[in-house]
Scaffold this motif. Sequence first.
Motif, short mmCIF file in Angstrom:
data_model
loop_
_atom_site.label_atom_id
_atom_site.label_comp_id
_atom_site.label_asym_id
_atom_site.label_seq_id
_atom_site.Cartn_x
_atom_site.Cartn_y
_atom_site.Cartn_z
N GLY A 139 -23.68 8.78 52.42
CA GLY A 139 -23.80 8.58 53.86
C GLY A 139 -23.54 7.15 54.31
N LYS A 140 -23.26 6.25 53.38
CA LYS A 140 -22.99 4.85 53.78
C LYS A 140 -21.52 4.48 53.53
CE LYS A 140 -27.51 3.60 54.16
NZ LYS A 140 -28.19 2.86 55.20
N ALA A 141 -20.74 5.48 53.15
CA ALA A 141 -19.37 5.21 52.72
C ALA A 141 -18.52 4.54 53.79
CB ALA A 141 -18.70 6.50 52.26
N SER A 142 -18.77 4.91 55.06
CA SER A 142 -17.88 4.40 56.10
C SER A 142 -18.43 3.13 56.76
CB SER A 142 -17.67 5.48 57.16
OG SER A 142 -18.91 5.85 57.69
N LEU A 143 -19.49 2.56 56.20
CA LEU A 143 -20.04 1.33 56.78
C LEU A 143 -19.35 0.10 56.19
CD1 LEU A 143 -23.87 2.11 56.89
CD2 LEU A 143 -22.13 2.52 58.64
N LYS A 144 -19.24 -0.91 57.01
CA LYS A 144 -18.66 -2.17 56.53
C LYS A 144 -19.77 -3.05 55.96
CE LYS A 144 -14.43 -2.17 58.97
NZ LYS A 144 -13.59 -2.69 60.03
N PRO A 145 -19.44 -4.03 55.13
CA PRO A 145 -20.46 -4.86 54.49
C PRO A 145 -21.48 -5.44 55.46
CG PRO A 145 -18.35 -5.28 53.48
CD PRO A 145 -18.09 -4.33 54.62
N ARG A 146 -21.01 -5.85 56.66
CA ARG A 146 -21.96 -6.47 57.59
C ARG A 146 -23.01 -5.45 58.08
NH1 ARG A 146 -17.37 -5.89 60.85
NH2 ARG A 146 -17.68 -4.44 62.58
N GLU A 147 -22.73 -4.16 57.88
CA GLU A 147 -23.67 -3.12 58.32
C GLU A 147 -24.61 -2.67 57.20
OE1 GLU A 147 -21.02 -0.63 61.47
OE2 GLU A 147 -20.20 -0.78 59.45
N LEU A 148 -24.46 -3.30 56.01
CA LEU A 148 -25.28 -2.91 54.86
C LEU A 148 -26.31 -3.98 54.56
CD1 LEU A 148 -22.33 -1.76 52.54
CD2 LEU A 148 -23.93 -0.25 53.75
N SER A 149 -27.42 -3.57 53.96
CA SER A 149 -28.43 -4.54 53.53
C SER A 149 -27.95 -5.21 52.23
CB SER A 149 -29.75 -3.81 53.25
OG SER A 149 -29.60 -2.98 52.11
N GLY A 150 -28.66 -6.26 51.81
CA GLY A 150 -28.28 -6.97 50.58
C GLY A 150 -28.26 -6.04 49.38
N GLY A 151 -29.30 -5.22 49.25
CA GLY A 151 -29.37 -4.30 48.11
C GLY A 151 -28.23 -3.29 48.15
N GLU A 152 -27.90 -2.83 49.36
CA GLU A 152 -26.80 -1.85 49.49
C GLU A 152 -25.46 -2.50 49.14
OE1 GLU A 152 -28.72 1.07 52.93
OE2 GLU A 152 -27.62 -0.72 53.52
N LYS A 153 -25.32 -3.74 49.57
CA LYS A 153 -24.06 -4.44 49.24
C LYS A 153 -23.92 -4.56 47.72
CE LYS A 153 -23.99 -7.39 53.31
NZ LYS A 153 -24.28 -8.73 53.80
N GLN A 154 -25.04 -4.91 47.06
CA GLN A 154 -24.94 -5.08 45.61
C GLN A 154 -24.66 -3.74 44.92
OE1 GLN A 154 -23.84 -7.16 43.76
NE2 GLN A 154 -25.46 -8.64 43.30
N ARG A 155 -25.18 -2.66 45.49
CA ARG A 155 -24.89 -1.35 44.91
C ARG A 155 -23.41 -0.98 45.10
NH1 ARG A 155 -29.43 2.77 46.72
NH2 ARG A 155 -30.09 1.22 48.27
N VAL A 156 -22.85 -1.34 46.26
CA VAL A 156 -21.40 -1.12 46.46
C VAL A 156 -20.62 -1.94 45.42
CG1 VAL A 156 -19.44 -1.46 48.03
CG2 VAL A 156 -21.62 -0.66 48.93
N ALA A 157 -21.08 -3.19 45.21
CA ALA A 157 -20.41 -4.05 44.23
C ALA A 157 -20.48 -3.45 42.83
CB ALA A 157 -21.03 -5.45 44.25
N ILE A 158 -21.63 -2.84 42.50
CA ILE A 158 -21.76 -2.22 41.17
C ILE A 158 -20.86 -0.98 41.09
CG2 ILE A 158 -23.37 -0.94 39.68
CD1 ILE A 158 -25.51 -2.98 40.48
N ALA A 159 -20.81 -0.22 42.18
CA ALA A 159 -19.92 0.96 42.19
C ALA A 159 -18.48 0.52 41.97
CB ALA A 159 -20.06 1.71 43.51
N ARG A 160 -18.11 -0.57 42.62
CA ARG A 160 -16.74 -1.08 42.47
C ARG A 160 -16.50 -1.59 41.04
NH1 ARG A 160 -15.11 -6.09 46.13
NH2 ARG A 160 -16.30 -7.18 44.54
N ALA A 161 -17.49 -2.30 40.52
CA ALA A 161 -17.34 -2.90 39.18
C ALA A 161 -17.24 -1.82 38.10
CB ALA A 161 -18.50 -3.84 38.89
#
Lengths: 371, 231
Positions: B140-162
């Motif tokens: 449910g957060k797939a279409s949000l941009k980084p500025r719309e995510l919390s720090g923890g969510e951003k890091q989880r996106v980064a882990i998904a990418r990594a």
Amino acid sequence: MRLAWANLLHDPARLITTLVGITFSVFLMLYQGSLLLGFIRAASAVIDATSADLWIMGRDVTCFDFPAPLPERFGHIARGIAGVAAVRRTVTGITQWHRPDGVRQTVLVIGADEGVGERFPLPRLTGTTLLPDSLVVDRSNARLLGVTSIPTDGELGDRRARIVAFTDGFGSFLATPYVFTTHRDTIRYSNLPEEYTSYILVWVQSGHDVEHVRQELRARLPEADVLTGGQFARRSRLFWVIGTGAGGALFIAGLLGFIIGVVIVSQSIYATTMENLDEFATLKAMGASRLFVLKIVLWQAAVLAVAGCAFGIALALPSVRLTEQFFIPWIYTPSWYTPFVVAASLAMCALASVVSIRKALSAEPARVFRA
Amino acid sequence: MPDAGAPHLHAESLSLSFGSGAERTAALNGVSVRFQPGTVTLMMGPSGSGKTTLLTVLGCLQSPDAGRVHLMGRDASTLSEDERAKLRQKHVGYVYQAFRLFRALTAVENVMMGLEVCGVTGTAARDRARAALDRVGLQGKASLKPRELSGGEKQRVAIARATINAPDVILADEPTASLDHESGLQIAGMLRGLAGDGATVVLVSHDSRLLTLVDRILVLQDGRLIEDRTP
């Protein structure tokens, strides 16, 4: 190319500023170029309308509009040269057109013998029969000459004259409009001595070498210049474009448009690249190839170029048409010029992205670990 | 590829200095270390001890002045820049303190970039990226941009990418430093989970919460490895 596109759209203000800059640059190139090309074409319009192989004129005549008196006997001499098929005359004179409303307008009267060229505007009755005391004027000069309908009666050089037809493509870029009539009437209207003319036009018989005939004429008429039509047209254009400085100003304005475009696009793409330098470093850390990074920067430049071109052309072409209709009748955009401006704009954006490409490619992937 | 059980990553006598003349500083000084698959290693040490520099060298982002890095059986020092990029693309995932997300892209597009640099695009890339986001709990957060995510969510996106390319080695620099307590624990748990799947995970952190999750602790000081122990 999602990233390239997204980065462009991410900052709408910057995107709009850049597009306005490129649009303005393309507009300037197209509009100023059309002025310059129209100016060049108008500078030799009368010469180009004749079909003569050779022009005989006074020494060092710079352009068609400023001739030196030429003795009629030069025409007789020319007829005696082997290979000359026909000799005809063209004459110009400055005089006053007395408009129907009483206003006087200085005009350049241009007269010629019948047969100087199919496109040369002469007052004809039918076929080759020329009308006496009759004038042809360019449609774009009608208002300046007070002509609201055809025919219009007035006075030219204090003699009765009637404007009987309009022509197109001979709008003067000087303040004095062209008025076309017969050679005989031009002499009368301008009070010129009958034994003189302005130019003697020579047609060479088929099978004879034009250059050879030209050299013969030069040898027989050392007091005159003998040029081919192309040479005289070129001399006229060079005089108006370079000699007077007017064309140079138009050229420089167009060039400035190009330079402004390069600077604006360079600054914008460079700023965008620098702003995204960490992202390029991240991409490289992720294993993106140099080509991948290169494509992003080039794609951004190409999108800006194409969009800027489209807006610039959409603004410039109607502006050229309006200008032609209401202000400057000789402005002209040849069919090759718009594609040329598109190519120049693409080159401009490619040039502008060179520095940015170097920066993006040299982004150190290790910098991503610096918080 | 290395033999089964052979380390994914090992370094021999790494040395690297910055600056020149009297201002020359040794960031790494003869560091040799091996990392076993399926383990989480925590690198600790004071600021300027060479932890992050070692991470960049181990990840083939920077070449050492001397010594060798072997990644998946290949000696990185013998590879060209493009070959090292390919090696990173296939075998290494990075997680950063500053997240390093592409700010103009949505979460799913950020994860897709991990595939696009490998030439995987379109629907296949999008489906895989969505699945990766699901795995890190960002449905449910797939279409949000980084500025719309919390720090923890951003890091989880980064882990998904990594981890989208299932890398053999995960290198993480202060992955919990910018996060609150709860998010930090979640991220630490995810990294532990990646090791459980067989990856070699190397962390740089000052976060003491991680001590209970790691298999090994390396301590660096002045560019030297001074301690190698289990927690």
